[in-house]
Motif scaffolding. Structure first.
Motif, mmCIF file in Angstrom:
data_model
loop_
_atom_site.group_PDB
_atom_site.id
_atom_site.type_symbol
_atom_site.label_atom_id
_atom_site.label_comp_id
_atom_site.label_asym_id
_atom_site.label_seq_id
_atom_site.Cartn_x
_atom_site.Cartn_y
_atom_site.Cartn_z
ATOM 1 N N ASP A 45 14.170 14.124 -10.154
ATOM 2 C CA ASP A 45 15.386 14.008 -10.966
ATOM 3 C C ASP A 45 16.248 15.259 -10.982
ATOM 4 N N LEU A 46 15.617 16.444 -11.050
ATOM 5 C CA LEU A 46 16.386 17.695 -11.080
ATOM 6 C C LEU A 46 16.337 18.345 -9.709
ATOM 7 N N ASP A 47 17.396 19.108 -9.388
ATOM 8 C CA ASP A 47 17.455 19.764 -8.067
ATOM 9 C C ASP A 47 17.142 18.752 -6.965
ATOM 10 N N LEU A 48 17.847 17.644 -7.025
ATOM 11 C CA LEU A 48 17.564 16.531 -6.118
ATOM 12 C C LEU A 48 17.805 16.954 -4.663
ATOM 13 N N PRO A 49 16.805 16.805 -3.808
ATOM 14 C CA PRO A 49 16.985 17.184 -2.399
ATOM 15 C C PRO A 49 17.564 16.015 -1.591
ATOM 16 N N ALA A 50 17.686 16.207 -0.289
ATOM 17 C CA ALA A 50 18.113 15.122 0.599
ATOM 18 C C ALA A 50 17.113 13.970 0.514
ATOM 19 N N PHE A 51 17.604 12.766 0.729
ATOM 20 C CA PHE A 51 16.739 11.586 0.633
ATOM 21 C C PHE A 51 15.531 11.713 1.575
ATOM 22 N N ALA A 52 15.730 12.385 2.697
ATOM 23 C CA ALA A 52 14.638 12.533 3.674
ATOM 24 C C ALA A 52 13.441 13.270 3.077
ATOM 25 N N VAL A 53 13.692 14.191 2.147
ATOM 26 C CA VAL A 53 12.580 14.910 1.506
ATOM 27 C C VAL A 53 11.770 13.939 0.641
ATOM 28 N N LEU A 54 12.474 13.045 -0.053
ATOM 29 C CA LEU A 54 11.773 12.042 -0.870
ATOM 30 C C LEU A 54 10.973 11.098 0.038
ATOM 31 N N GLU A 55 11.564 10.750 1.170
ATOM 32 C CA GLU A 55 10.848 9.884 2.117
ATOM 33 C C GLU A 55 9.585 10.583 2.633
ATOM 34 N N ASP A 56 9.680 11.894 2.828
ATOM 35 C CA ASP A 56 8.534 12.658 3.313
ATOM 36 C C ASP A 56 7.408 12.647 2.277
ATOM 37 N N GLU A 57 7.758 12.847 1.005
ATOM 38 C CA GLU A 57 6.755 12.792 -0.066
ATOM 39 C C GLU A 57 6.164 11.384 -0.179
ATOM 40 N N ALA A 58 7.044 10.385 -0.075
ATOM 41 C CA ALA A 58 6.579 9.001 -0.164
ATOM 42 C C ALA A 58 5.616 8.684 0.977
ATOM 43 N N ALA A 59 5.870 9.269 2.139
ATOM 44 C CA ALA A 59 4.984 9.025 3.293
ATOM 45 C C ALA A 59 3.585 9.573 3.027
ATOM 46 N N THR A 60 3.503 10.695 2.314
ATOM 47 C CA THR A 60 2.187 11.252 1.971
ATOM 48 C C THR A 60 1.422 10.274 1.076
ATOM 49 N N ALA A 61 2.117 9.725 0.081
ATOM 50 C CA ALA A 61 1.468 8.743 -0.801
ATOM 51 C C ALA A 61 1.082 7.494 -0.008
ATOM 52 N N GLN A 62 1.968 7.082 0.882
ATOM 53 C CA GLN A 62 1.687 5.877 1.682
ATOM 54 C C GLN A 62 0.436 6.087 2.542
ATOM 55 N N ALA A 63 0.269 7.297 3.073
ATOM 56 C CA ALA A 63 -0.913 7.589 3.900
ATOM 57 C C ALA A 63 -2.188 7.488 3.064
ATOM 58 N N ILE A 64 -2.108 7.899 1.804
ATOM 59 C CA ILE A 64 -3.289 7.806 0.919
ATOM 60 C C ILE A 64 -3.605 6.335 0.624
ATOM 61 N N LEU A 65 -2.563 5.535 0.379
ATOM 62 C CA LEU A 65 -2.784 4.094 0.167
ATOM 63 C C LEU A 65 -3.386 3.460 1.418
ATOM 64 N N ALA A 66 -2.849 3.840 2.576
ATOM 65 C CA ALA A 66 -3.332 3.259 3.839
ATOM 66 C C ALA A 66 -4.783 3.648 4.110
ATOM 67 N N ALA A 67 -5.118 4.906 3.775
ATOM 68 C CA ALA A 67 -6.490 5.363 3.986
ATOM 69 C C ALA A 67 -7.454 4.550 3.128
ATOM 70 N N HIS A 68 -7.026 4.212 1.903
ATOM 71 C CA HIS A 68 -7.896 3.404 1.041
ATOM 72 C C HIS A 68 -8.056 2.001 1.617
ATOM 73 N N HIS A 69 -6.920 1.434 2.108
ATOM 74 C CA HIS A 69 -6.982 0.106 2.736
ATOM 75 C C HIS A 69 -7.971 0.128 3.907
ATOM 76 N N ALA A 70 -7.911 1.218 4.722
ATOM 77 C CA ALA A 70 -8.762 1.312 5.904
ATOM 78 C C ALA A 70 -10.221 1.418 5.496
ATOM 79 N N LEU A 71 -10.484 2.175 4.407
ATOM 80 C CA LEU A 71 -11.866 2.318 3.916
ATOM 81 C C LEU A 71 -12.407 0.976 3.426
ATOM 82 N N ALA A 72 -11.499 0.211 2.766
ATOM 83 C CA ALA A 72 -11.930 -1.064 2.166
ATOM 84 C C ALA A 72 -12.134 -2.139 3.231
ATOM 85 N N ALA A 73 -11.500 -1.941 4.402
ATOM 86 C CA ALA A 73 -11.539 -2.996 5.432
ATOM 87 C C ALA A 73 -12.889 -3.010 6.147
#
Ligand SMILES: [Fe+2]
Length: 279
Positions: free
Chosen positions: A251-279
């Protein structure tokens, strides 16, 4: 539009005004978006028009910051009516508010203030959550807030209070893992004990954000990348609850959208790793 019960079990991004034009024009590959409800309470205008167009492309979550759920003032009917009108317009997958108060006796504060964690406050806020759910005719999710003080009258640990609100009202939880970490450090409790007290079925969404550590306590500024300790706590949260729709807030000192996408990708990798473990 995708149906409202389809918030993807994937990472979304909190959409703020400076990024509206970029998201409209570029349609970045984000799984879902969350907006602050109150920013779209106007009867019309360019922001609402932009939201209509964005909603055609993305599942959407409406996140409220102004209901003052825990206040002892009557719930503001005008506020609820505007929220109901926005819900009818954008058909969100999830509607959420904060488990806090931000005004009393007609005076309003800019902060999302913690409740006194007592039986009396629990009964009071549960009745308010029920009132909101009845009014809107749907479940809401309530979010645990960060805090920098606690009430001497408190008799219930915060995590038990949050869990009890979900159990008593049937509402869902928007679990902010960063807020749990901030409070664990500020108040000296175990963040893992907090996670263990939360009923997994109640967790509809998880928030991640960055805090400021430059002062005597951690301040939940939403102004930086997610801290390493919070990523570690998020991994443990996903291990306990299973993959959940996860939102990156900034919310504060908002960076370029690409920075948010980069952070979101880190979370997505953690979700994917859990999916892979569960599979
Ligand atoms: Fe949050």
């Amino acid at each position: 539009m995708t149906p409202r019960d389809a918030l993807p079990v994937a990472t979304g991004i909190g959409l703020r005004a400076p990024h509206l034009r970029h998201v409209q024009a570029e349609r970045p590959p984000v799984a879902w978006l969350e907006v602050h409800s109150e920013n779209y309470f106007a009867d019309g205008g360019p922001a609402l028009a932009a939201l209509d167009r964005i909603r055609a492309d993305y599942p959407l979550s409406l996140h409220g910051v102004g209901m003052s759920l825990g206040s002892t003032d009557p719930l503001a009917r005008a506020h609820l009516a505007k929220l109901a009108r926005l819900i009818a317009r954008v058909d969100p997958a999830l509607v959420s508010e904060h488990l806090c108060w931000s005004g009393v006796e007609g005076r309003h504060f800019n902060d999302l203030l913690p409740l006194p964690y007592t039986d009396e406050a629990l009964s009071h806020v549960c009745s308010r959550v029920a009132e909101v759910q009845d009014y809107l005719g749907r479940q809401i999710a309530v979010e645990n807030v960060s805090s920098y003080f606690a009430f001497a009258e408190a008799t219930i640990p915060e995590w038990e209070f949050v869990a009890a609100v979900a159990r008593r009202t049937g509402c869902r939880l928007l679990l902010d893992v960063n807020n749990i970490y901030v409070n664990a450090v500020n108040h000296g409790f175990s963040a893992d004990a907090y996670l263990m007290a939360i009923p997994p079925d109640a967790v509809a969404e998880i928030h991640l954000a960055g805090f400021d550590a430059s002062g005597p306590c951690l301040i939940d500024t939403h102004s930086t990348r997610v801290a390493p300790d919070v990523w570690a706590l998020y991994r443990r949260a996903i291990a306990r609850f299973g993959p959940r729709p996860t939102l990156l807030e900034w919310d504060l000192d908002l960076p370029a959208f690409a920075v948010l996408e980069d952070e979101a990708a880190t979370a997505q990798a953690i979700l994917a790793a859990h999916h892979a473990l569960a599979a």
